[in-house]
Design a protein around this motif. Structure first.
Motif, PDB file in Angstrom:
ATOM      1  N   PRO A 182       0.639  -1.332   0.201  1.00 22.95           N
ATOM      2  CA  PRO A 182       0.057  -0.171   0.381  1.00 22.95           C
ATOM      3  C   PRO A 182       0.917   0.534  -0.329  1.00 22.95           C
ATOM      4  CG  PRO A 182      -0.036  -0.794   2.348  1.00 22.95           C
ATOM      5  CD  PRO A 182       0.520  -1.688   1.072  1.00 22.95           C
ATOM      6  N   ARG A 234      12.655   1.594  -2.886  1.00 22.50           N
ATOM      7  CA  ARG A 234      12.734   0.385  -3.494  1.00 22.50           C
ATOM      8  C   ARG A 234      12.761  -0.449  -2.838  1.00 22.50           C
ATOM      9  NH1 ARG A 234       9.191   3.433  -5.319  1.00 22.50           N
ATOM     10  NH2 ARG A 234       8.976   4.279  -7.086  1.00 22.50           N
ATOM     11  N   THR A 291       4.700  -5.546 -10.281  1.00 26.56           N
ATOM     12  CA  THR A 291       4.984  -4.644 -10.049  1.00 26.56           C
ATOM     13  C   THR A 291       4.510  -3.365 -10.275  1.00 26.56           C
ATOM     14  OG1 THR A 291       7.120  -6.134 -10.945  1.00 26.56           O
ATOM     15  CG2 THR A 291       7.714  -3.531 -10.688  1.00 26.56           C
ATOM     16  N   SER A 292       5.216  -2.241  -9.647  1.00 29.14           N
ATOM     17  CA  SER A 292       4.303  -1.114 -10.113  1.00 29.14           C
ATOM     18  C   SER A 292       4.532  -0.117 -11.080  1.00 29.14           C
ATOM     19  CB  SER A 292       4.785   0.126  -9.169  1.00 29.14           C
ATOM     20  OG  SER A 292       5.936   0.479  -9.456  1.00 29.14           O
ATOM     21  N   ASN A 345       6.211  -2.041   0.215  1.00 28.46           N
ATOM     22  CA  ASN A 345       6.813  -0.652  -0.647  1.00 28.46           C
ATOM     23  C   ASN A 345       6.779  -0.878  -2.139  1.00 28.46           C
ATOM     24  OD1 ASN A 345       7.958   2.170   0.857  1.00 28.46           O
ATOM     25  ND2 ASN A 345       8.727   0.031   1.922  1.00 28.46           N
ATOM     26  N   PRO A 346       6.407  -0.287  -2.985  1.00 36.32           N
ATOM     27  CA  PRO A 346       6.961  -1.313  -4.475  1.00 36.32           C
ATOM     28  C   PRO A 346       7.880  -1.730  -4.538  1.00 36.32           C
ATOM     29  CG  PRO A 346       6.287   1.365  -4.325  1.00 36.32           C
ATOM     30  CD  PRO A 346       6.663   1.202  -3.197  1.00 36.32           C
ATOM     31  N   ASP A 364       7.778   5.595   4.538  1.00 33.53           N
ATOM     32  CA  ASP A 364       8.720   3.887   3.957  1.00 33.53           C
ATOM     33  C   ASP A 364       8.358   2.341   4.935  1.00 33.53           C
ATOM     34  OD1 ASP A 364       8.838   5.805   1.345  1.00 33.53           O
ATOM     35  OD2 ASP A 364       9.765   6.987   2.896  1.00 33.53           O
ATOM     36  N   SER A 381       5.779   2.541 -12.472  1.00 34.01           N
ATOM     37  CA  SER A 381       6.557   2.978 -13.047  1.00 34.01           C
ATOM     38  C   SER A 381       7.774   2.276 -12.404  1.00 34.01           C
ATOM     39  CB  SER A 381       6.522   4.688 -12.694  1.00 34.01           C
ATOM     40  OG  SER A 381       6.316   4.178 -10.936  1.00 34.01           O
ATOM     41  N   ASP A 415       3.026   4.334  -1.819  1.00 32.75           N
ATOM     42  CA  ASP A 415       3.221   4.384  -2.864  1.00 32.75           C
ATOM     43  C   ASP A 415       3.970   5.880  -3.327  1.00 32.75           C
ATOM     44  OD1 ASP A 415       2.770   4.260  -4.905  1.00 32.75           O
ATOM     45  OD2 ASP A 415       0.418   3.856  -5.833  1.00 32.75           O
ATOM     46  N   SER A 416       4.086   6.434  -4.393  1.00 31.90           N
ATOM     47  CA  SER A 416       4.393   7.561  -4.595  1.00 31.90           C
ATOM     48  C   SER A 416       5.463   7.731  -3.828  1.00 31.90           C
ATOM     49  CB  SER A 416       3.141   8.428  -4.550  1.00 31.90           C
ATOM     50  OG  SER A 416       2.703   8.657  -5.318  1.00 31.90           O
ATOM     51  N   ASN A 417       6.532   6.745  -3.555  1.00 32.16           N
ATOM     52  CA  ASN A 417       7.735   7.518  -3.029  1.00 32.16           C
ATOM     53  C   ASN A 417       8.818   6.749  -3.790  1.00 32.16           C
ATOM     54  OD1 ASN A 417       7.411   4.604  -2.436  1.00 32.16           O
ATOM     55  ND2 ASN A 417       7.836   4.361  -0.291  1.00 32.16           N
TER      56      ASN A 417
END
Ligand SMILES: *Cc1c(COP(=O)(O)O)cnc(C)c1O
Length: 399
Positions: free
Chosen positions: A2, A9, A393-394, A371-372, A291, A396, A4-6
């Protein structure tokens, strides 16, 4: 996952998980791969598929909902360790060929109702408490369970589970034996009570540590979790050698956002908890407690930058953490700091990170794994089709 946008990796090496699976299988008689809680943060479906490729045919997750997600992705047996929490979930399990753990009488009754409604038989894993005192029928109440089962004619107790509390602590081997003794008493009573029904439940007691340290308790199946992900349950004990060949699968990185001097006498971060005792150079890394990089690592943790160990200075912030790079020439924004896993010949191990964090590798994996993630496969044996993994995978994906 959950978060996101960080910028932090997570890379999961499915080849390492497959290697760990093969190693554990060679020490056991048959495995139930424990992939609950999103495979300890490594990703439920990619991990399940990688394990299935290596021959896994039994999987255990936590909730019936998680089992429902997994069910169409793998063949074989899917267990829901937390069991049904309602008659609806019992029905879901029966309909979808999920084997729930039953640890309460009402769950057996729900399963019979579901069997009636669906005209199917309801397979179940009976869970007995032999000393963990968490989930399970009491080990002294086998007769009551048999009585309930007598009224649940379509519920098939195909498995008998119990869970060890101290298998990873060589100083508490005595308690493992006590649990095993209670288990065997339950098993004997259950078997004599069930022979008329012609069902003999298959037996499973051991987790990762139990599988490695107590081969005599292997019985039908073993249920390793943490060892699949490469943490050594015996780290720091005399049995450390038993998990020596396990390979951690999770690597965590975050980019450097800024590099600047910190003069002798100057402080850094909230609360001024670190004051430089001499002129230093610091790097600010894009990882913080948002994170899931714990604030408990303030002034305690270490990362790797350009293969060198760099210490956390001052408090971990929400999205940033400062490290001391005075001894590492050339650090620049965009460099990737390694928070967990290998870097240029060194590695931050799950055991190290969790000791600075004040916890265990299980929690480190579950937290950072939110995290992603992206997936790789390091070993020769696992260079197969990883398209299924990439779908987790996300969008991006990073380079
Ligand atoms: C989580 C769990 C396991 C796996 O334990 P590890 O210590 O991770 O090997 C096995 N059995 C049950 C019932 C569990 O809940």
């Amino acid at each position: 996952m959950p978060i996101d946008s960080n910028l932090l990796r997570v890379t999961v090496d499915l080849g390492a998980i497959q290697d760990n699976f093969r190693l554990l299988r060679s020490r056991g008689t048959g495995l139930i791969a424990v992939i609950k809680s999103d495979a300890y943060g490594h990703g439920l479906i990619p991990v399940a598929k990688a394990l299935a490729e290596s021959g896994a045919d039994c999987f255990a997750v936590g909730t019936v909902a998680e089992a429902t997600r997994l069910r169409p992705e793998v063949r074989g047996t899917v267990f829901a360790l937390l069991g049904p929490q309602s008659s609806e979930e019992a029905r879901e399990a029966v309909q979808r060929d999920i084997v729930p753990v039953a640890a309460r009488h009402d769950q057996l009754t729900w399963l019979q109702t579901a069997a009636d409604a669906t005209k199917r038989r309801a397979a179940v894993a009976l869970k007995f408490d032999t000393g963990m005192a968490r989930l399970g029928f009491n080990h002294a109440e086998v007769d009551m369970v048999l009585e309930t089962l007598a009224h649940c004619r379509d519920v098939e107790p195909r498995w008998l589970f119990s869970h060890l509390a101290t298998a990873d602590d060589p100083d508490q081997a005595e308690f493992v034996r006590e649990q095993a003794t209670r288990y065997l008493i339950v098993q004997a009573r259950l078997q004599s009570g069930l022979t008329t029904a012609g069902i003999l439940p298959r037996c499973s007691l051991t987790n990762s540590a139990g599988l490695l340290a107590y081969p005599e308790l292997a019985w039908d199946r073993q249920r390793p979790g943490i060892a699949l992900y490469g943490a050594n349950p015996f780290h720091g004990t005399e049995l450390e050698y038993l998990g020596r060949d396990l390979r951690p699968a999770m690597r965590v990185q975050a980019p450097v956002l800024a590099v600047h001097p910190l003069a002798k006498g100057a402080s850094i971060s909230y609360g001024r908890t670190f004051v430089a005792d001499r002129d230093k150079t610091v790097a600010v890394v894009a990882a913080g407690y948002a994170d899931a990089y714990s604030r408990g690592l303030s002034n305690k943790g270490w990362m790797l930058l350009r293969g060198q160990r760099v210490k956390v200075l001052g408090r971990v912030c929400m999205q940033m953490t400062a490290v001391d790079v005075s001894h590492v020439p050339g650090v620049a924004p965009g460099d990737m700091a390694v928070l967990l896993g290998p870097d240029e010949g060194d590695a931050i191990t799950p055991e190290e990170l969790s000791s600075w964090w004040g916890t265990i590798p299980y929690e480190v994996f579950c937290m950072l794994g939110m995290n992603p993630r992206e997936y790789v496969a390091s070993s020769e044996a696992s260079q197969g089709d990883l398209d299924h993994a990439r779908s987790d995978t996300s969008p991006s994906a990073w380079g």
